[in-house]
Scaffold this active site. Structure first.
Site, PDB file in Angstrom:
ATOM      1  N   LEU A 101       0.833  -1.194   0.000  1.00  0.00           N
ATOM      2  CA  LEU A 101       0.000   0.000   0.000  1.00  0.00           C
ATOM      3  C   LEU A 101       0.872   1.249   0.000  1.00  0.00           C
ATOM      4  O   LEU A 101       1.659   1.455   0.924  1.00  0.00           O
ATOM      5  CB  LEU A 101      -0.928   0.010   1.219  1.00  0.00           C
ATOM      6  N   ASP A 202      -6.837  -6.719  16.126  1.00  0.00           N
ATOM      7  CA  ASP A 202      -5.526  -6.283  16.645  1.00  0.00           C
ATOM      8  C   ASP A 202      -5.362  -4.814  16.283  1.00  0.00           C
ATOM      9  O   ASP A 202      -4.367  -4.404  15.675  1.00  0.00           O
ATOM     10  CB  ASP A 202      -4.414  -7.131  16.035  1.00  0.00           C
TER      11      ASP A 202
END
Length: 293
Positions: A101, A202
């Site tokens: 990304l 998480d």
């Protein structure tokens, strides 16, 4: 190039060949050593930019479960999640290959947009709490066996597992373990038993990124269907998120009053994960919470 780096470079070349079908020209190659048990690289080739990570220890199935978790989140089409290219095993090393990304500058409405999107993710529900596969949180296995009752799932599959592991490994005393047992009897009266929500699992600042549009992207999930307040509590650890994030979330999917008082209870789970992974530096916080309740 050192021997170790040369060996790792050849390993990455093998992964590229396996997944692209040829030996591409590597235009850029950057190592990352940020994890405690994984190594990772960013690789740029003509086909695109990829993030490849592999582990050095005995964590069978870790990357398969991470790939499944990433795909579970991507399928909801709510948040920017990197595309999974593949996972597998080469030379006795498990690896995960995903889209890299490329980050851009944060848009002004970054945190507001994030809060709204997370709330929308949490509206995705299931008839039970858990997931149809187990995964990892950090280097620890996470049991996602289905349970209808969300509070009991949190007690049985999250807190009891971590407390038992810590006792077995002598990270906590029998006295502290007994305090956990007392707390388990009280928890059903202390937290709301909401319907299951799809969680990242998480969600702390280290797993939050910015995508090419300047909006939020999430990585390294440990997802399951669970109590959404546990996810929101998790975000307050290690610095927390901007206040507008929580305001935007609440506007889309309000939470019950008194959430602030319940945060320490939920965060016993990530705290105990850290006790089991990294040792006693987090025990003071655990002991204070147990003493309070």
């Amino acid at each position: 190039m050192t021997f170790q780096t040369q060996e790792q470079y050849q390993f990455i070349e093998s992964i590229l060949f396996e997944n692209l079908g040829h030996h591409p020209e590597v235009l850029d190659f950057q190592f990352f050593y940020g994890g405690n048990f994984n190594l990772a690289v960013k690789v740029k080739v003509a086909e695109g930019d990829y993030f490849i990570k592999w582990n050095q220890g005995d964590h069978d199935g870790m990357f398969e479960s991470e790939a499944k978790s990433l795909q579970t989140l991507r399928d909801k089409n709510v948040l920017s999640i990197p595309e999974v290219i593949n996972y597998g095993k080469i030379l006795d090393k498990e690896y995960l290959m995903i889209e890299f990304l490329t980050a851009s500058y944060k848009q002004e409405n970054y945190w507001q947009d994030f809060g709204q999107k997370l709330a929308k993710l949490h509206t995705h529900t299931h008839h039970s709490h858990g997931l149809d596969f187990n995964n990892y949180i950090g280097a620890l296995r996470q049991n996602n066996e289905w349970m209808e009752d969300g509070v009991q799932f949190f007690i049985e599959k999250r807190l009891k597992v971590q407390a038992g592991l810590a006792l077995y490994d002598r990270k906590i005393s029998q006295e502290l373990y007994d305090k956990f047992q007392t707390l388990f009897e009280k928890i059903p009266t202390l937290i709301p038993n909401e319907k299951p929500a799809l969680l990242h699992g998480d969600l702390w600042s280290g797993n939050v990124m910015t995508d090419s549009k300047g909006l939020v992207a999430l990585v390294d999930p440990a997802c399951y269907y669970g109590l959404r307040e546990a996810e929101l509590a998790f975000t307050t650890m290690f610095g927390g998120f901007e206040p507008v994030f929580y305001e935007a979330y609440h506007e889309v999917y309000p939470i019950e009053n008194g959430f602030g008082d319940r945060i320490p209870l939920y965060n016993l789970y990530p705290l105990m994960v850290h006790v089991n992974l990294f040792g006693g530096g987090y025990l003071d916080a655990v002991e204070k919470i147990l003493k309070k309740y």
